[in-house]
Design a protein around this motif. Structure first.
Motif, PDB file in Angstrom:
ATOM      1  N   ARG A 117       0.833  -1.205   0.000  1.00 57.67           N
ATOM      2  CA  ARG A 117       0.000   0.000   0.000  1.00 57.67           C
ATOM      3  C   ARG A 117       0.870   1.259   0.000  1.00 57.67           C
ATOM      4  O   ARG A 117       0.564   2.249  -0.698  1.00 57.67           O
ATOM      5  N   ALA A 118       1.954   1.237   0.768  1.00 53.56           N
ATOM      6  CA  ALA A 118       2.851   2.399   0.803  1.00 53.56           C
ATOM      7  C   ALA A 118       3.454   2.667  -0.570  1.00 53.56           C
ATOM      8  O   ALA A 118       3.585   3.830  -0.994  1.00 53.56           O
ATOM      9  N   CYS A 119       3.807   1.596  -1.284  1.00 60.79           N
ATOM     10  CA  CYS A 119       4.366   1.772  -2.632  1.00 60.79           C
ATOM     11  C   CYS A 119       3.323   2.340  -3.591  1.00 60.79           C
ATOM     12  O   CYS A 119       3.620   3.218  -4.406  1.00 60.79           O
ATOM     13  N   LEU A 120       2.081   1.842  -3.508  1.00 57.49           N
ATOM     14  CA  LEU A 120       1.023   2.353  -4.374  1.00 57.49           C
ATOM     15  C   LEU A 120       0.776   3.841  -4.124  1.00 57.49           C
ATOM     16  O   LEU A 120       0.635   4.633  -5.069  1.00 57.49           O
ATOM     17  N   ASP A 121       0.716   4.216  -2.849  1.00 55.26           N
ATOM     18  CA  ASP A 121       0.483   5.621  -2.519  1.00 55.26           C
ATOM     19  C   ASP A 121       1.642   6.485  -2.989  1.00 55.26           C
ATOM     20  O   ASP A 121       1.444   7.623  -3.438  1.00 55.26           O
ATOM     21  N   ARG A 122       2.861   5.964  -2.906  1.00 54.35           N
ATOM     22  CA  ARG A 122       4.034   6.719  -3.367  1.00 54.35           C
ATOM     23  C   ARG A 122       3.992   6.927  -4.880  1.00 54.35           C
ATOM     24  O   ARG A 122       4.319   8.001  -5.378  1.00 54.35           O
ATOM     25  N   LEU A 123       3.558   5.895  -5.606  1.00 57.86           N
ATOM     26  CA  LEU A 123       3.445   6.030  -7.060  1.00 57.86           C
ATOM     27  C   LEU A 123       2.477   7.148  -7.434  1.00 57.86           C
ATOM     28  O   LEU A 123       2.744   7.943  -8.349  1.00 57.86           O
ATOM     29  N   MET A 124       1.356   7.219  -6.742  1.00 54.32           N
ATOM     30  CA  MET A 124       0.371   8.256  -7.037  1.00 54.32           C
ATOM     31  C   MET A 124       0.884   9.630  -6.629  1.00 54.32           C
ATOM     32  O   MET A 124       0.629  10.627  -7.308  1.00 54.32           O
ATOM     33  N   ALA A 125       1.619   9.689  -5.528  1.00 51.14           N
ATOM     34  CA  ALA A 125       2.066  10.987  -5.003  1.00 51.14           C
ATOM     35  C   ALA A 125       3.059  11.664  -5.927  1.00 51.14           C
ATOM     36  O   ALA A 125       3.093  12.898  -6.017  1.00 51.14           O
ATOM     37  N   ILE A 126       3.904  10.903  -6.601  1.00 55.03           N
ATOM     38  CA  ILE A 126       4.944  11.516  -7.437  1.00 55.03           C
ATOM     39  C   ILE A 126       4.585  11.482  -8.923  1.00 55.03           C
ATOM     40  O   ILE A 126       5.426  11.843  -9.758  1.00 55.03           O
ATOM     41  N   GLU A 127       3.360  11.077  -9.256  1.00 61.32           N
ATOM     42  CA  GLU A 127       2.914  11.091 -10.644  1.00 61.32           C
ATOM     43  C   GLU A 127       2.805  12.532 -11.137  1.00 61.32           C
ATOM     44  O   GLU A 127       2.193  13.383 -10.486  1.00 61.32           O
ATOM     45  N   THR A 128       3.408  12.818 -12.276  1.00 56.77           N
ATOM     46  CA  THR A 128       3.401  14.186 -12.812  1.00 56.77           C
ATOM     47  C   THR A 128       2.008  14.578 -13.271  1.00 56.77           C
ATOM     48  O   THR A 128       1.512  15.675 -12.967  1.00 56.77           O
ATOM     49  N   ARG A 129       1.329  13.689 -13.980  1.00 55.40           N
ATOM     50  CA  ARG A 129      -0.011  13.982 -14.498  1.00 55.40           C
ATOM     51  C   ARG A 129      -0.947  12.804 -14.203  1.00 55.40           C
ATOM     52  O   ARG A 129      -1.265  12.023 -15.091  1.00 55.40           O
ATOM     53  N   PRO A 130      -1.366  12.673 -12.939  1.00 55.99           N
ATOM     54  CA  PRO A 130      -2.255  11.556 -12.619  1.00 55.99           C
ATOM     55  C   PRO A 130      -3.598  11.717 -13.326  1.00 55.99           C
ATOM     56  O   PRO A 130      -4.206  12.776 -13.290  1.00 55.99           O
ATOM     57  N   GLY A 131      -4.026  10.691 -14.006  1.00 56.70           N
ATOM     58  CA  GLY A 131      -5.304  10.749 -14.716  1.00 56.70           C
ATOM     59  C   GLY A 131      -6.407  10.097 -13.911  1.00 56.70           C
ATOM     60  O   GLY A 131      -6.170   9.405 -12.920  1.00 56.70           O
ATOM     61  N   ALA A 132      -7.646  10.326 -14.364  1.00 53.01           N
ATOM     62  CA  ALA A 132      -8.799   9.778 -13.655  1.00 53.01           C
ATOM     63  C   ALA A 132      -8.768   8.257 -13.661  1.00 53.01           C
ATOM     64  O   ALA A 132      -9.080   7.611 -12.654  1.00 53.01           O
ATOM     65  N   ARG A 133      -8.385   7.674 -14.785  1.00 52.84           N
ATOM     66  CA  ARG A 133      -8.378   6.208 -14.858  1.00 52.84           C
ATOM     67  C   ARG A 133      -7.312   5.627 -13.938  1.00 52.84           C
ATOM     68  O   ARG A 133      -7.529   4.606 -13.271  1.00 52.84           O
ATOM     69  N   GLN A 134      -6.172   6.276 -13.862  1.00 53.67           N
ATOM     70  CA  GLN A 134      -5.117   5.801 -12.974  1.00 53.67           C
ATOM     71  C   GLN A 134      -5.581   5.861 -11.513  1.00 53.67           C
ATOM     72  O   GLN A 134      -5.360   4.933 -10.737  1.00 53.67           O
ATOM     73  N   TRP A 135      -6.246   6.969 -11.158  1.00 57.42           N
ATOM     74  CA  TRP A 135      -6.761   7.083  -9.788  1.00 57.42           C
ATOM     75  C   TRP A 135      -7.800   5.996  -9.512  1.00 57.42           C
ATOM     76  O   TRP A 135      -7.791   5.361  -8.451  1.00 57.42           O
TER      77      TRP A 135
END
Length: 640
Positions: A477-495
């Motif tokens: 879970r920590a890794c998943l949250d880290r991936l989202m936190a440093i995403e430059t352009r998080p999209g709706a589908r990724q979220w």
């Protein structure tokens, strides 16, 4: 009856059942209180002829009644807590073992394929699969909701039934999941256990008094009173259990007819489940399970599973009635017991998936809503085709603990090279080395992943990810949250896929469904604006889509054009999950209007819509089947 009506019906039915059982409990408490009070007066041993009067003393009766109520409540609550973990507890209690997702046994592999196809076709999480080493033909679905569901199947079923018949059985069990029967069934188990505890206490008293009488001399009426108390409590407790079983059986029989009909609806193949029922009728071992506590869960099974005292207490209709409802022209003949020819994994007689039918606007939204919880043969064919199109390395990765984590990381990493590089670097310092090796190995097939294939892969990975320990899941879970936190352009589908992966492992957070659409203007504005902007590059068109969605809902909404952070979308979803069941169909229709505003639902948009609906508890088959085939987009490219 559509999905939303079925869910409401299951809740109303639960309420009525609880009410009936409570009436039975009240009557039993009254009888038990009088019996216990009389026994206490006799045990007191005071001389005098006013024993009946003392036994009817209101304070004594009231105290005993409270004690009896506590026994029933504590017994029910204790059993409820034991079953709280979901379907896995039931499967293990019946002697089931988790099916090895990397099995090379043809029968076991075929079972996994059928379950995975059915889950992807119905748009719900892939349940955990358990195998019971029992020669009987039987199966069950257990759990509180689709996120903690488990499907158990006997060895006799997978070795005797062909693929179509096994698919009919699994479709029957998925009907129980989709119609809310599982939670009802587990609540019945807990309630009946609370009533049974009274009888168990009586049994212990009777046994104790009988043994004690051999060791010491009699003391007045004491031993006789204890024996009488024990016998009376046994009679009261088991009479209450019998009343509960009669209620349970009456409801369960109707739910079995509904599940049989739904299996035909899902597969469009009455010969599948019909053939399974005929083989069950002819099978030497029948459906009777050898597990010691099979009786407690008898209303969960595909077949009867246990011997019933009479038709009134039987949780299943007679097999002949079930077969004739599915196959009206059945001549009464049964197949001879023969070995089943092994069907190659992945093959089946279901017809090819039909092409999409072009619909638009309100018609498409209505069709999407109507499809919730109601997969059909075309959905099964599309699911099978989608699985066949996936790189075998990705499917194998979804079934292995280290590789499954790497697979989800790779799916959720950003599309642009800069983001992926930063995310890979972050994983180097947080993820396990074995996971990083798998991530590198899967880089090439992930890069070639076709649109619309990310969601099925996450669904396939969920069963093995649910087996992670608490510490392993915390790291994941920590890794998943880290991936989202440093995403430059998080999209709706990724979220949406990120939220689905987490919720699919943690389970649904059971919030009270007490909010109405009129109370949720802010969360609705955020979610619907995000869905509209995800599919439309033109802000004016996205604004128009939200306005049409607002008209569908009959409330005023604000258009929010700025790309939202994941935290804002999580905030919106945490409030929307409290929406009352009766208004969820309207919300899904509004979501569909936002996604299909340009006249079609493309694979990426379908994946987004399914993922959001999934986390709202609305299992949605692929809505792309209802829209025209994708063509060139206005913006000349893909948006997340």
């Amino acid at each position: 009856m559509d999905f939303f009506e079925a869910q409401d019906h299951a809740r109303r039915l639960t309420g009525r059942l609880v009410g009936l059982l409570l009436l039975a409990v009240v009557a039993l408490i009254a009888v038990a209180s009088v019996v216990v009070t009389l026994a206490l007066v006799l045990l007191d041993g005071q001389p005098g002829g006013d024993s009946p009067a003392r036994a009817l003393d209101p304070r004594l009766l009231g105290g005993v009644a409270v004690a009896v109520i506590l026994v029933v409540v504590v017994g029910s609550l204790g059993r409820h807590l034991q079953l709280r973990a979901g379907g896995a507890v039931v499967a293990e209690a019946l002697g089931g073992r988790p099916l090895n997702l990397e099995t090379r046994d043809d029968n076991e592999r075929r079972l996994l394929n059928v379950v995975e196809e059915m889950a992807i076709a119905s748009g719900m999480p892939v349940p955990s699969v358990y195998l019971l080493e029992d020669p009987a033909i039987n199966a069950f679905a257990a759990g509180h909701d689709p996120h903690d569901a488990a499907i158990g199947v006997t060895r006799g079923a997978i070795e005797t039934l062909d693929r179509d018949e096994l698919q009919g059985v699994i479709a029957h069990e998925f009907s129980h999941i989709l119609h809310g029967d599982m939670r009802l069934n587990l609540r019945l188990v807990a309630l009946l256990h609370g009533i049974l505890v009274i009888g168990l206490i009586g049994h212990m008293l009777l046994r104790g008094a009988a043994l004690g009488g051999r060791r010491r001399s009699r003391r007045g009426n004491g031993r006789v009173a204890v024996l009488g108390l024990g016998a009376a409590l046994m009679v009261v407790g088991y009479a209450g259990t019998l009343c509960g079983r009669l209620i349970k059986a009456a409801v369960s029989r109707q739910r079995e007819f509904l599940a049989d009909a739904s299996a035909v609806q899902y597969t469009r193949n009455p010969d599948g489940i019909g053939g399974a029922l005929k083989k069950l009728a002819a099978h030497s071992a029948g459906s009777r399970l050898a597990a010691a506590n099979a009786e407690e869960f008898s209303h969960l099974y595909f077949g009867r599973g246990v011997r019933a005292m009479s038709r009134l207490t039987s949780t299943h209709p007679p097999l002949e009635q079930r077969i004739r409802r599915i196959l009206p022209h059945w001549d009464g003949s049964l197949p001879a017991p023969t070995s089943r020819p092994v069907t190659p994994p992945g093959s089946a007689s279901t017809p090819e998936a039909p092409t999409g039918t072009a619909l638009a606007g309100a018609a498409l939204a209505g069709a999407v809503v109507a499809s919730v919880g109601r997969p059909d043969a075309g959905d099964l064919a599309r699911a099978r085709q989608r699985l066949a199109e996936l790189d075998v390395r990705l499917i194998e990765a979804a079934h292995e603990p280290f590789a499954a984590r790497a697979l989800v990381y790779g799916i959720l990493m950003g599309a642009d090279p800069e983001s992926r590089e930063r995310q890979r670097l972050a994983l180097t310092s947080q993820a396990l080395p074995e996971v990083l090796v798998e991530l590198d190995r899967l880089a090439e097939p992930l890069a070639r992943l076709a649109p619309g294939h990310r969601l099925p892969l996450i669904e396939l990975a969920l069963p093995v990810l649910r087996q992670l320990s608490a510490a392993q899941f915390a790291g994941f879970r920590a890794c998943l949250d880290r991936l989202m936190a440093i995403e430059t352009r998080p999209g709706a589908r990724q979220w949406a896929l990120h939220r689905l992966a987490v919720q699919g492992i943690e389970g649904e957070r059971r919030a009270r469904r007490d909010r109405h659409l009129a109370d949720l203007g802010g969360p609705l504005s955020r979610l619907l604006s995000t869905l509209a902007m995800a599919g439309l590059a033109n802000e004016a068109e996205a604004r128009d889509a939200v306005e049409q969605a607002a008209a569908t809902l009959g409330i005023d909404l604000d258009f929010v054009p700025e790309p939202p952070p994941a935290a804002d979308l999580d905030w919106a979803m945490e409030r929307l999950v409290r929406l009352v069941q009766a208004e969820r169909a309207s919300l899904l229709a509004a979501m569909t209007r936002c996604v299909e505003h340009d006249g079609r639902i493309e694979p990426e948009e379908a994946e987004l819509l399914c993922a959001v609906a999934w986390t709202l508890g609305c299992p949605l088959p692929d809505p792309g089947r209802l829209a025209s085939r994708p063509g060139p987009r206005h913006d000349g490219g893909h948006r997340q």
